[in-house]
Design an enzyme around this catalytic site. Structure first.
Site, PDB file in Angstrom:
ATOM      1  N   HIS A 207      18.266 -15.177 -21.050  1.00 11.79           N
ATOM      2  CA  HIS A 207      17.329 -15.931 -20.456  1.00 11.79           C
ATOM      3  C   HIS A 207      16.283 -17.396 -21.046  1.00 11.79           C
ATOM      4  CE1 HIS A 207      15.258 -12.714 -21.588  1.00 11.79           C
ATOM      5  NE2 HIS A 207      13.930 -12.935 -21.601  1.00 11.79           N
ATOM      6  N   ARG A 208      15.617 -16.796 -22.450  1.00 11.76           N
ATOM      7  CA  ARG A 208      15.116 -17.063 -23.280  1.00 11.76           C
ATOM      8  C   ARG A 208      15.844 -18.433 -24.031  1.00 11.76           C
ATOM      9  NH1 ARG A 208      12.104 -13.884 -26.954  1.00 11.76           N
ATOM     10  NH2 ARG A 208      12.509 -11.518 -26.863  1.00 11.76           N
TER      11      ARG A 208
END
Length: 357
Positions: A207-208
């Site tokens: 998700h980063r």
């Protein structure tokens, strides 16, 4: 004892769940949800499934720059603290919600207790690092989840207000990770669109921004998943869904199962039953460690040095060959090595609040 607890993001909900259950036996807790994570899968669902009481205050603050969000939170939290006049403000982790609550309480001369204190990645380009450092320096009581966090306090002259309690995330994983059946979860995630449940699977979270905001980077991670010896379950954040679908379809082999975001109970169960873990999440690294699962982390800094032993967790660049190679490394598990405590961190956190002078 009256405690105002401030939370705003998924990992904080999980920690607050186990601590609140202990705290409310003998004390009054006022729960404040800043709204930093506002969609259902990242907020309300966690409250329901972890049996967290409804927030006494839901501030509904999300979006904007770091400064805008933190400033708006401080203004709203100040009103709450003036109204409630608590003995403690309890904060978790390293979000903007944490920093906003800590700064506001300190300026009102209300003692701040920081759970998960002392963690450092030694990179000031990391916004969470700034939040951690500032919170630790204005807090009155610093509760470390691990020995490395406790030792880091000494470098900054903070250890005299520190206590080693263990990690409430470990408490939560022990309590919640066996509550669901993995076959039921996978069938639900597949939504009836595919037949059969994989006998084995890899579990991936990614998700980063540095891993998901560029086609080439995410494609390398997907190429690695395509080369593994089982399918990969990947719950996709809403902001990354379009890119993930497009790149998955471009590869065309169907080995990556893209699903909607999952709740904590589902995620913990998927971790416990996965073959191995691929992630860029600090929290999931720990959960993989708790479950005894080999983990490879797509990051360029160490979040939890305790996990980086005996090939149990390895950092990787977002390069397919490197990811596949490191996932192939066999880990060694020492059953006597318990760096995150004994599963009773919540009791120790509440006791530290009670005994503070």
């Amino acid at each position: 004892m009256k405690v105002v607890t401030v939370v705003g993001a998924r990992p904080q909900f999980i920690k607050a769940a186990v601590v609140s259950h202990v705290l409310r036996r003998d004390h009054q807790e006022i729960l404040v949800h800043t709204g930093q994570h506002f969609d259902y899968n990242m907020s309300e669902q966690f409250f329901r499934e972890l049996d967290i009481p409804d927030p006494d205050y839901n501030l509904g603050i999300s979006g904007g720059t770091h400064a805008e969000m933190t400033g708006r939170m401080m203004m709203a939290i100040e009103d709450v603290l003036v109204n409630e006049d608590p003995d403690w403000v309890l904060v978790y982790g390293d979000t903007n919600s944490t920093l906003a609550a800590a700064l506001t309480a300190a300026k009102l001369h209300i003692p701040v207790c920081h759970v998960e204190a002392g963690i450092r990645v030694h990179s000031m380009t990391n916004p969470e690092e700034i939040n951690r450092i500032c919170t630790d320096h204005v807090a009155s009581l610093l509760l470390a989840s691990t020995r490395s966090g406790y030792d880091e306090m000494a470098v900054e002259g903070l250890q005299e207000k520190g206590v080693l309690t263990g990690d409430p995330m470990y408490d939560a994983f022990i309590e919640y990770s066996t509550k669901l059946d993995v076959k039921d979860i996978v069938l639900k995630l597949l939504g009836g669109g595919e037949t059969g449940v994989p006998e084995e699977y890899y579990y991936m979270t990614c998700h980063r921004e540095e891993n998901t905001n560029d086609d080439n980077t995410l494609l390398e991670i997907f190429k690695a998943a395509e080369r593994l010896d089982a399918r990969t379950i990947y719950p996709v954040h809403p902001r990354n869904k379009e890119r993930a679908l497009r790149l998955r379809d471009r590869l065309g082999t169907g080995k990556i199962i893209l699903t909607e975001p999952v709740g904590y109970l589902e995620s913990a169960c998927l971790v416990r039953n996965a073959k191995k873990i691929l992630t860029d999440s600090g929290g999931l690294q720990r959960e993989a460690f708790f479950a005894g699962k080999k983990c490879v982390t797509v990051l360029d800094f160490v979040c939890w040095p305790e996990t980086m032993i005996d090939n149990r967790n390895e950092l990787t660049r977002p390069i397919a060959d490197e990811i596949v190679e490191k996932l192939s490394h066999e880990q060694t598990i020492d059953s006597h090595y318990l760096p995150f405590g004994d599963g009773h961190a919540a009791d120790k956190i509440v006791r530290a609040l009670e005994e503070f002078r």
